[in-house]
Design a protein around this motif. Structure first.
Motif, PDB file in Angstrom:
ATOM      1  N   THR A 198       0.824  -1.205   0.000  1.00 48.11           N
ATOM      2  CA  THR A 198       0.000   0.000   0.000  1.00 48.11           C
ATOM      3  C   THR A 198       0.859   1.256   0.000  1.00 48.11           C
ATOM      4  N   VAL A 199       1.960   1.220   0.760  1.00 50.57           N
ATOM      5  CA  VAL A 199       2.825   2.402   0.912  1.00 50.57           C
ATOM      6  C   VAL A 199       4.157   2.179   0.194  1.00 50.57           C
ATOM      7  N   ARG A 200       4.122   1.471  -0.908  1.00 49.47           N
ATOM      8  CA  ARG A 200       5.348   1.030  -1.569  1.00 49.47           C
ATOM      9  C   ARG A 200       6.249   2.193  -1.982  1.00 49.47           C
ATOM     10  N   GLU A 201       5.679   3.274  -2.486  1.00 46.87           N
ATOM     11  CA  GLU A 201       6.519   4.390  -2.932  1.00 46.87           C
ATOM     12  C   GLU A 201       7.224   5.035  -1.740  1.00 46.87           C
ATOM     13  N   ALA A 202       6.495   5.273  -0.662  1.00 47.20           N
ATOM     14  CA  ALA A 202       7.099   5.849   0.545  1.00 47.20           C
ATOM     15  C   ALA A 202       8.113   4.893   1.147  1.00 47.20           C
ATOM     16  N   LEU A 225      12.460   3.764   4.323  1.00 45.05           N
ATOM     17  CA  LEU A 225      11.925   2.627   5.074  1.00 45.05           C
ATOM     18  C   LEU A 225      11.587   3.013   6.510  1.00 45.05           C
ATOM     19  N   GLU A 226      12.530   3.625   7.198  1.00 45.03           N
ATOM     20  CA  GLU A 226      12.364   3.928   8.622  1.00 45.03           C
ATOM     21  C   GLU A 226      11.193   4.872   8.875  1.00 45.03           C
ATOM     22  N   ALA A 235       7.606   4.218  10.800  1.00 41.20           N
ATOM     23  CA  ALA A 235       7.302   5.054  11.960  1.00 41.20           C
ATOM     24  C   ALA A 235       5.932   5.719  11.802  1.00 41.20           C
ATOM     25  N   GLU A 236       5.618   6.158  10.578  1.00 39.25           N
ATOM     26  CA  GLU A 236       4.316   6.775  10.328  1.00 39.25           C
ATOM     27  C   GLU A 236       3.189   5.764  10.485  1.00 39.25           C
ATOM     28  N   LEU A 237       3.389   4.536  10.012  1.00 49.47           N
ATOM     29  CA  LEU A 237       2.372   3.495  10.189  1.00 49.47           C
ATOM     30  C   LEU A 237       2.149   3.200  11.671  1.00 49.47           C
ATOM     31  N   PHE A 293      -2.103   7.869   4.205  1.00 53.64           N
ATOM     32  CA  PHE A 293      -1.947   7.466   5.600  1.00 53.64           C
ATOM     33  C   PHE A 293      -3.214   7.765   6.397  1.00 53.64           C
ATOM     34  N   GLY A 294      -3.908   8.842   6.053  1.00 52.31           N
ATOM     35  CA  GLY A 294      -5.191   9.114   6.694  1.00 52.31           C
ATOM     36  C   GLY A 294      -6.217   8.045   6.360  1.00 52.31           C
TER      37      GLY A 294
END
Length: 269
Positions: free
Chosen positions: A11-15, A20-21, A25-27, A252-253
């Protein structure tokens, strides 16, 4: 045992590929305590370290076990060979992963019973190797396994009938809806084989679903996919995983909204 909620890292592949870190951390900040890695063999050590640093477990992960070469997300093939099951399971051990799920087989492999028998053979062989190491093998569906039918039985159900009892299923609820099937009824038929689901919603607007990646996906509970009913029908559910193939807004929202919906649905199970 309570159902564990998770997020598919695709889902967050580009980020993730960019940082990575900070992505993990955001998740974690959004409330996720588990994740489902993809393409994890090439980066098992740094991924494991980053997951641990953010308090995120990886009970399941996606890796090809029934294909000889990588398949792109759009279904197109490559000539890049996939790692052997032993190499996959070595990486899974590093990550503390206990279930490795094959994410995709090409649609042209679902046109005959013999092709499905071969996929089952490969998954069963991988499961034999994995069992000796305490790792389960599973299979994840898209729409084409359900659009293919054999004497009134979907290809996915035919596959399930040919699998070693140790091989589990991860049912993607959005792709079941895209195939035009009743997901609660499908889950009831598949029974205890289904230990994981991808919780993914959409409007199923015909024009939006014709795009690749699909342009109709919305936070869980805000579309027309019968997620609550499907979750209730999954009698052996262990892990429920939020995923988007694509989302134009605040990703992320949308993940945080989906997690809140999912946590409410599985509370008390």
């Amino acid at each position: 045992m309570p159902v564990q909620t998770s997020v598919q890292l695709f889902t967050v592949r580009e980020a993730l590929e960019a940082d990575l870190e900070s992505t993990l951390a955001e998740l974690a900040a959004r409330g996720f305590t588990a994740a489902e890695p993809y393409d994890f063999v090439r980066r098992a050590e740094p991924l494991a370290a980053a997951l641990r640093a953010n308090g995120i477990a990886a009970p399941t992960g996606h890796a090809f076990l029934a294909s000889t070469s990588f398949v792109n997300p759009d279904g197109s093939g490559t000539t890049l060979p996939v790692p052997s099951p032993d190499v996959v399971f070595d990486a899974a051990d590093v990550l503390g992963m206990t279930t490795v799920i094959d994410p995709y087989t090409a649609p042209e492999r679902w046109t005959t019973r013999e092709q499905i028998e071969e996929t089952a053979r490969l998954l069963n062989a991988a499961a034999e190797i994995g069992a000796a190491r305490g790792i389960r093998v599973g299979y994840h569906n898209h729409a084409h396994e359900l659009e293919a039918t054999f004497d009134g039985v979907t290809g996915l159900e035919l596959l399930a009938s040919l699998l070693d009892p140790r091989v589990v299923l991860e049912v993607d609820l959005y792709w079941v809806a895209r195939a035009g099937l009743d997901s609660p009824a499908l889950l009831e038929r598949l029974g205890d084989r289904v230990i994981a689901v991808h919780v993914k919603d959409g409007t199923l607007d015909p024009e939006a679903v014709a795009a690749y990646p699909p342009a109709d996906q919305v936070p869980a509970g805000q579309g027309v996919v019968p997620l609550a009913e499907a979750l209730a029908a999954a009698s052996a559910l262990e892990v429920a995983i939020v995923e988007f193939d694509h989302y134009d807004g605040d990703l992320f929202g949308a993940l945080e909204q989906s997690l809140a919906y999912l946590d409410a649905q599985v509370a008390g199970r």
